[in-house]
Enzyme design. Structure first.
Site, PDB file in Angstrom:
ATOM      1  N   ASP A  48       0.961  -1.113   0.154  1.00 15.21           N
ATOM      2  CA  ASP A  48      -0.068  -0.153  -0.125  1.00 15.21           C
ATOM      3  C   ASP A  48       0.820   1.363   0.159  1.00 15.21           C
ATOM      4  O   ASP A  48       2.034   1.299   0.595  1.00 15.21           O
ATOM      5  CB  ASP A  48      -0.980  -0.074   1.151  1.00 15.21           C
ATOM      6  CG  ASP A  48      -2.039   1.398   1.086  1.00 15.21           C
ATOM      7  OD1 ASP A  48      -2.656   1.345   0.456  1.00 15.21           O
ATOM      8  OD2 ASP A  48      -1.470   1.946   1.951  1.00 15.21           O
ATOM      9  N   HIS A  86      -3.624  -1.855  -3.399  1.00 14.77           N
ATOM     10  CA  HIS A  86      -3.694  -0.254  -3.689  1.00 14.77           C
ATOM     11  C   HIS A  86      -3.620  -0.151  -5.240  1.00 14.77           C
ATOM     12  O   HIS A  86      -2.654  -0.279  -5.855  1.00 14.77           O
ATOM     13  CB  HIS A  86      -2.473   0.130  -3.108  1.00 14.77           C
ATOM     14  CG  HIS A  86      -2.294   1.912  -3.519  1.00 14.77           C
ATOM     15  ND1 HIS A  86      -2.082   2.762  -2.606  1.00 14.77           N
ATOM     16  CD2 HIS A  86      -2.147   2.200  -4.686  1.00 14.77           C
ATOM     17  CE1 HIS A  86      -2.002   3.860  -3.236  1.00 14.77           C
ATOM     18  NE2 HIS A  86      -1.978   3.634  -4.508  1.00 14.77           N
ATOM     19  N   ASP A 134      -7.415   4.368   6.573  1.00 15.44           N
ATOM     20  CA  ASP A 134      -6.276   5.030   5.914  1.00 15.44           C
ATOM     21  C   ASP A 134      -5.428   6.166   6.476  1.00 15.44           C
ATOM     22  O   ASP A 134      -5.284   7.024   5.966  1.00 15.44           O
ATOM     23  CB  ASP A 134      -6.518   5.199   4.201  1.00 15.44           C
ATOM     24  CG  ASP A 134      -5.234   5.395   3.530  1.00 15.44           C
ATOM     25  OD1 ASP A 134      -4.168   5.066   4.225  1.00 15.44           O
ATOM     26  OD2 ASP A 134      -5.331   5.855   2.311  1.00 15.44           O
ATOM     27  N   HIS A 148       1.020  12.788   8.542  1.00 12.71           N
ATOM     28  CA  HIS A 148       2.117  13.671   8.002  1.00 12.71           C
ATOM     29  C   HIS A 148       2.575  14.820   8.984  1.00 12.71           C
ATOM     30  O   HIS A 148       1.645  15.311   9.565  1.00 12.71           O
ATOM     31  CB  HIS A 148       2.150  13.952   6.489  1.00 12.71           C
ATOM     32  CG  HIS A 148       2.080  12.833   5.707  1.00 12.71           C
ATOM     33  ND1 HIS A 148       3.077  12.051   5.351  1.00 12.71           N
ATOM     34  CD2 HIS A 148       0.968  12.189   4.952  1.00 12.71           C
ATOM     35  CE1 HIS A 148       2.827  10.961   4.421  1.00 12.71           C
ATOM     36  NE2 HIS A 148       1.446  11.206   4.373  1.00 12.71           N
TER      37      HIS A 148
HETATM   38  O1  DOR Z   1      -3.184   9.289   0.998  1.00 14.43           O
HETATM   39  C1  DOR Z   1      -2.348   8.136   1.272  1.00 14.43           C
HETATM   40  N1  DOR Z   1      -1.388   8.457   2.156  1.00 14.43           N
HETATM   41  N2  DOR Z   1      -2.604   7.345   0.284  1.00 14.43           N
HETATM   42  C2  DOR Z   1      -1.605   6.191   0.310  1.00 14.43           C
HETATM   43  O2  DOR Z   1      -1.963   5.282  -0.294  1.00 14.43           O
HETATM   44  C3  DOR Z   1      -0.581   5.985   1.213  1.00 14.43           C
HETATM   45  C4  DOR Z   1      -0.840   6.926   2.300  1.00 14.43           C
HETATM   46  C5  DOR Z   1       0.544   7.245   2.948  1.00 14.43           C
HETATM   47  O3  DOR Z   1       1.155   6.387   3.485  1.00 14.43           O
HETATM   48  O4  DOR Z   1       0.947   8.509   3.503  1.00 14.43           O
END
Ligand code: DOR
Length: 433
Positions: free
Chosen positions: A152, A180, A306, A310
């Site tokens: 993913d 994914h 999900d 960050h």
């Molecule tokens: O928005 C996303 N963030 N989609 C993904 O498939 C990975 C994820 C991430 O790991 O930041």
């Protein structure tokens, strides 16, 4: 000491339970549920006016450790989970290094046990080092207890390799490949959904076909190999049509949808900028409507957040530079209650099905019901709790969200994992914000 949850509305659609009752917990298990339980040695918790449900189970969560502890750790992510009423999560493997071997799986399990918030089921990689070049050692991961495999964050782009991997996974009937699904040449450089908003802003965009082509390929490869396939974070109406096609043919294909793809559209980029940048991107109102309906009917099996934390500074680097992802663990239940249940788009029984019982069933996990003898994994909800989403109160290290400031009505007020109270009134015991 035993714990007696007194007088709540005990709600377990799996067992057709819905009524005021007491629930007795002994050690890590549910001991009994009855209209009135008399005990002299139990801690009594008065839950009059509250709802007692099976704890929520989130099969798509990024905990970032090892390698990206500045974004999240196993401890902070699992504290965020219990803050949100979630008692178990499956952890995605796009970490550094990625868990493509038993030692890396053990590392995650040990960290999760040491943190002691919720249960964590590590998802192993499909490809070696998650690089898409050759298969991971799937047999050794399976031996180590892994039942879900994914790269993913990216697809296994090489269809021949993905087919080989699925062929191998098909040998394990209780193993599932989580896809994914993305056709990378179509999505490359895209910052948001290709549609009215991207055209207005004149920005490079991701067409719906970047997902549907991937979904079609992955379904066809699952059909060719007999492997169990689970489609992650579906975002388009077209993907739902393809899923229906697979189901009509009896293929072992399941799917998930996130709260943000259910509740937000590409317009959100205009309000929240990069905070709403996510992969796959937020789509249109039509897509939201189709996803909501597919969830209600059971075509889409589960909700998963999900949760993709960050750093705020990364998100503030501008739409082009910012990474994709929304932190979802602490907002999922209030948002789903407010946006779907309170509006009659999903019943409370549906919510328990798609965010507890069915996830447990998909990976063969404990939980998902309030059966006496089962593990005491419980979420207590207050359907009258009203407030506004405040990312500053998150236990996740990612203290931002496109949902910041959104009003909610209903949310978790207590989380019990294996008989231990982990969260009460928004406070997670043993965790720092
Ligand atoms: O928005 C996303 N963030 N989609 C993904 O498939 C990975 C994820 C991430 O790991 O930041």
């Amino acid at each position: 000491m035993r714990i007696c949850l007194k007088g709540g509305r005990v709600f377990d659609p799996e067992r057709s339970l819905d009524g005021q009752a007491d629930l007795l917990i002994k050690k890590d298990r549910i001991e009994a549920i009855a209209p009135q339980i008399k005990t002299d040695d139990a801690l009594i918790i008065d839950l009059a006016g509250k709802m007692v449900l099976p704890g929520f189970i989130d099969l798509h969560v990024h905990l970032r450790e090892p390698g990206f502890e500045d974004k999240e750790t196993i401890a902070s992510g699992t504290a965020a989970a219990v803050a949100g009423g979630i008692t178990a999560v499956a952890a995605m493997p796009n970490t550094k290094p990625p868990p493509d071997n038993p030692a890396a799986i053990r590392f995650i399990e040990e960290k999760a046990a040491a943190a002691g918030f919720c249960r964590v089921y590590p998802i192993g990689t499909l490809s070696h080092q998650r690089k898409g070049g050759k298969a991971a050692d799937l047999a050794s991961l399976y031996e180590a207890g892994v039942r879900a495999f994914s790269d993913d964050g990216a697809p296994v782009a090489n269809s021949r390799l993905f087919k080989e991997i699925l062929q191998e996974l098909a040998r394990y009937p209780d193993a599932v490949a989580i896809a994914h699904s993305e056709e990378l040449p179509l999505s490359a450089g895209g910052l948001l959904h290709e549609g009215a908003v991207s055209r207005r802003l004149g920005l490079p965009a991701v067409p719906a076909a970047a997902e549907t082509i991937g979904v079609a390929r992955d379904i066809l490869l699952a059909a060719a190999t007999g492997a169990r396939l689970h489609l992650a974070h579906l975002s388009t109406a077209g993907s739902v049509e393809l899923l229906a096609w697979a189901r009509e043919r009896g293929l072992p294909v399941t799917a998930e949808v996130t709260p943000h793809h259910l509740l937000l559209t590409d317009e959100e980029i205009l309000r929240s900028g990069a905070l709403a940048k996510v992969n796959p991107p937020l789509r249109t109102e039509d897509d939201c409507r189709v996803l909501q309906e597919a969830l209600r009917t059971g075509l889409i099996d589960i909700i998963a957040t999900d949760h993709a934390p960050h750093r705020l500074s990364e998100k503030e680097a501008g739409l082009e530079e910012a990474p994709c992802g929304i932190a979802g663990l602490e907002t999922a239940v209030p948002l789903l209650l407010t946006g779907l249940v309170n509006r009659g788009k999903l019943s409370l029984a549906d919510l328990v099905r798609v965010y507890s019982s069915r996830p447990a069933e998909l990976l063969g996990l404990p939980g998902g019901s309030l059966q006496p003898g089962a593990k005491a994994d419980i979420a207590v909800l207050d359907l009258e709790a009203a407030g506004k989403i405040d990312p500053q109160s998150f236990y996740s290290r990612a203290k931002h969200s496109p949902f910041a400031g959104c009003s909610y009505l209903g949310g978790p007020v207590m989380t019990i994992v294996e008989g231990k109270i982990k969260m009460e009134q928004g406070i997670v015991y043993g965790a720092n914000r």
